[in-house]
Design a protein around this motif. Structure first.
Motif, PDB file in Angstrom:
ATOM      1  N   MET A 125      21.544  -8.285  -7.278  1.00 27.96           N
ATOM      2  CA  MET A 125      22.657  -8.115  -8.208  1.00 27.96           C
ATOM      3  C   MET A 125      22.231  -8.706  -9.548  1.00 27.96           C
ATOM      4  N   ASP A 126      22.060  -7.847 -10.536  1.00 30.96           N
ATOM      5  CA  ASP A 126      21.430  -8.207 -11.806  1.00 30.96           C
ATOM      6  C   ASP A 126      22.310  -7.910 -13.001  1.00 30.96           C
ATOM      7  N   ARG A 127      23.620  -7.948 -12.863  1.00 31.74           N
ATOM      8  CA  ARG A 127      24.473  -7.420 -13.911  1.00 31.74           C
ATOM      9  C   ARG A 127      25.315  -8.499 -14.589  1.00 31.74           C
ATOM     10  N   GLY A 128      24.815  -9.685 -14.636  1.00 30.21           N
ATOM     11  CA  GLY A 128      25.521 -10.710 -15.381  1.00 30.21           C
ATOM     12  C   GLY A 128      26.726 -11.294 -14.676  1.00 30.21           C
ATOM     13  N   TRP A 129      26.733 -11.248 -13.339  1.00 32.22           N
ATOM     14  CA  TRP A 129      27.862 -11.792 -12.609  1.00 32.22           C
ATOM     15  C   TRP A 129      27.845 -13.315 -12.679  1.00 32.22           C
ATOM     16  N   LYS A 130      28.989 -13.895 -12.903  1.00 34.13           N
ATOM     17  CA  LYS A 130      29.093 -15.340 -13.008  1.00 34.13           C
ATOM     18  C   LYS A 130      28.858 -16.000 -11.654  1.00 34.13           C
ATOM     19  N   GLU A 131      29.352 -15.372 -10.595  1.00 33.18           N
ATOM     20  CA  GLU A 131      29.231 -15.948  -9.255  1.00 33.18           C
ATOM     21  C   GLU A 131      29.238 -14.829  -8.234  1.00 33.18           C
ATOM     22  N   VAL A 132      28.429 -14.975  -7.177  1.00 33.97           N
ATOM     23  CA  VAL A 132      28.438 -14.057  -6.041  1.00 33.97           C
ATOM     24  C   VAL A 132      28.735 -14.890  -4.799  1.00 33.97           C
ATOM     25  N   ILE A 133      29.799 -14.521  -4.084  1.00 37.87           N
ATOM     26  CA  ILE A 133      30.303 -15.344  -2.991  1.00 37.87           C
ATOM     27  C   ILE A 133      30.444 -14.500  -1.738  1.00 37.87           C
ATOM     28  N   PRO A 134      29.926 -14.929  -0.585  1.00 35.46           N
ATOM     29  CA  PRO A 134      30.193 -14.233   0.668  1.00 35.46           C
ATOM     30  C   PRO A 134      31.689 -14.290   0.975  1.00 35.46           C
ATOM     31  N   VAL A 135      32.319 -13.135   1.146  1.00 33.62           N
ATOM     32  CA  VAL A 135      33.775 -13.078   1.284  1.00 33.62           C
ATOM     33  C   VAL A 135      34.213 -12.770   2.708  1.00 33.62           C
ATOM     34  N   GLY A 136      33.264 -12.443   3.606  1.00 38.47           N
ATOM     35  CA  GLY A 136      33.622 -11.997   4.949  1.00 38.47           C
ATOM     36  C   GLY A 136      33.553 -10.481   5.030  1.00 38.47           C
ATOM     37  N   ASP A 137      34.028  -9.920   6.126  1.00 36.72           N
ATOM     38  CA  ASP A 137      33.990  -8.462   6.334  1.00 36.72           C
ATOM     39  C   ASP A 137      35.240  -7.841   5.710  1.00 36.72           C
ATOM     40  N   PHE A 138      35.140  -7.440   4.447  1.00 37.35           N
ATOM     41  CA  PHE A 138      36.294  -6.944   3.701  1.00 37.35           C
ATOM     42  C   PHE A 138      36.708  -5.554   4.157  1.00 37.35           C
ATOM     43  N   ASP A 139      35.729  -4.686   4.456  1.00 35.33           N
ATOM     44  CA  ASP A 139      36.050  -3.291   4.767  1.00 35.33           C
ATOM     45  C   ASP A 139      36.028  -2.976   6.257  1.00 35.33           C
ATOM     46  N   GLY A 140      35.817  -3.970   7.108  1.00 30.37           N
ATOM     47  CA  GLY A 140      35.911  -3.765   8.546  1.00 30.37           C
ATOM     48  C   GLY A 140      34.771  -3.020   9.182  1.00 30.37           C
ATOM     49  N   ASP A 141      33.592  -2.994   8.525  1.00 34.41           N
ATOM     50  CA  ASP A 141      32.462  -2.273   9.103  1.00 34.41           C
ATOM     51  C   ASP A 141      31.554  -3.171   9.937  1.00 34.41           C
TER      52      ASP A 141
END
Length: 429
Positions: A125-141
């Motif tokens: 992820m190279d787009r200037g994100w301030k923070e990247v955080i593991p959020v869990g299984d958001f979409d249920g896959d």
């Protein structure tokens, strides 16, 4: 630092020292993470970040949890990229049964998702994100997903494909989100947002019929921490404290629900409090330090690293560990019980089974405790043990030397083993 279940987080809140320039040395031990058992010897392996190694390109060493020998070396993508500044665990995304590793950079706006099994780059992820955080299984896959934040938007990306799951949703401008584990019990990570106001952000489970329409957090105005827990913000002399960092606590009071840790600071004191979402009358526990180090201009060091979700005395309730990497502090690593009737003060840290955690660290230098992670029960006493990183620390023209990793007994705090950067040729040892 996420709840200690299948994965373990190292979390350092956003209260870092003001660095004029990157320190010299490898900074081995700046981050640490317990991995899966990769070599089949029954003991999990250890990932250790050295963001200044290899000409500040940065390295992550994967060490055998049994022998501390290097099993693999992961390298940053370019010179001075400071790869390995942070390490976080992500629920398995490629179906190999091993959780992945999210590797952060200090000076690059970049984050890489690496295979926890072999270190292969899965996504960047190279787009200037301030923070990247593991959020869990958001979409249920069945795979872990990632929450990306800027000062303007929330965005959830699939850990499996790196594709956008939801439409970008608005976030308060200029803030920072500290993950606190799953305190509302919906299976997704919640957070504390540090912006104009410091507010509790409870996640929202998306509509399975249309993920794109669901924001990861509610759009209504959330409650501030001070509104929810007003007594937590009052220091020992009555001054109002300000929140500066938050982390997951595990279940401090044994009620089956996850709690959170918040670091607070004032002009005369600093503290870390354990808070329950259901019990808001007062903090569950409170560790206080009556005089912040003047060298840090009032910035806190007591909760620089916070490790929750680990039961150190076997009573069925989680306790927590604090890293305090201060040049002037007498206590660099402390263990705090999940529930305490009275505030715990520096120099009077509680003991577990009669053993006290490092009240006087005369044999350690100032930066001990910049990173923490839970590990296996190496000494066989029935209590998980704790990995502690000790990294170079640059302040006001001086480099406080560290660059080691040690495993402490979770019950006693005694060092079970120690490794240093000069033991590894990959780091110039």
């Amino acid at each position: 630092m996420l709840l200690l279940t299948a994965a373990f987080f190292v979390f350092s809140p956003g209260i870092a020292p003001k660095q004029a320039s990157p320190p010299e040395g490898t900074r081995f031990g700046r981050s640490v993470l317990a991995l899966s058992d990769l070599d089949g010897d029954g003991i999990r392996e250890i990932a250790v970040g050295a963001p200044n190694a290899d000409g500040k390109r940065g390295l992550v060493l994967v060490l055998s949890g049994k022998t501390r020998e290097i099993l693999a070396t992961w390298s940053g993508p370019a010179a001075r990229s400071t790869f390995g500044h942070t390490l976080r665990s992500v629920q398995d995304v490629n179906g190999d049964g091993v959780d992945e590793v999210l590797v952060g950079f200090e000076f690059w706006e970049r984050c890489e998702l690496r295979s926890g099994k072999d270190g292969q780059l899965l996504h960047a992820m190279d787009r200037g994100w301030k923070e990247v955080i593991p959020v869990g299984d958001f979409d249920g896959d069945g795979a872990g997903d990632l929450l990306l934040t800027t000062g303007v938007h929330w965005e959830v990306r699939s850990g499996r494909t790196n594709e956008l799951i939801n439409d970008r949703s608005y976030a308060q401008t200029g803030g920072r989100l500290d993950p606190i584990g799953d305190v509302n019990g919906d299976g997704l990570v919640d957070g504390v947002y540090f912006g104009k106001n410091v507010v509790l952000m409870l996640s929202v489970r998306p509509d399975p019929k249309d993920f794109t329409l669901t924001s990861p957090f509610p759009t209504r105005r959330p409650s501030t921490l001070q509104d929810l827990w007003p007594s937590a913000f009052v220091g020992p002399d009555g001054e109002t404290l300000r929140p500066v960092g938050a982390a997951a606590a595990g279940d401090l009071d044994g009620d089956g629900r996850q709690d959170l840790l918040v670091a607070l600071v004032g002009k005369k004191s600093e503290c870390v409090v354990g808070l329950s979402l259901e019990k808001r009358a007062a903090p569950l526990t409170r560790a206080e330090r009556l005089a912040p180090d003047p060298l840090f201009g009032g910035d806190p060091t007591l909760g620089y690293a916070m490790l929750g979700g680990i039961d150190l005395d076997g009573d069925g309730r989680d306790d927590f560990v604090l890293g305090n990497p201060s040049p002037l502090g007498e206590t660099q690593v402390v263990a705090v019980p999940g529930v305490a009737d009275k505030p715990i003060r520096q120099g009077k840290w509680p003991d577990f089974q009669g053993a006290c955690w490092f009240e006087n660290l005369a044999d350690h230098t100032a930066t001990f405790g910049v990173s923490l992670a839970a590990f296996d029960d190496a000494d066989g006493d029935g209590i998980w043990d704790v990995l502690v990183g000790h990294s170079d620390w640059f302040w006001t023209g001086t480099v406080y030397r560290g660059n080691s990793l040690r495993l402490l007994s979770g019950r006693t705090g005694r060092a079970l083993w120690v490794v240093t950067e000069d033991q590894y040729d990959e780091l110039g040892g």
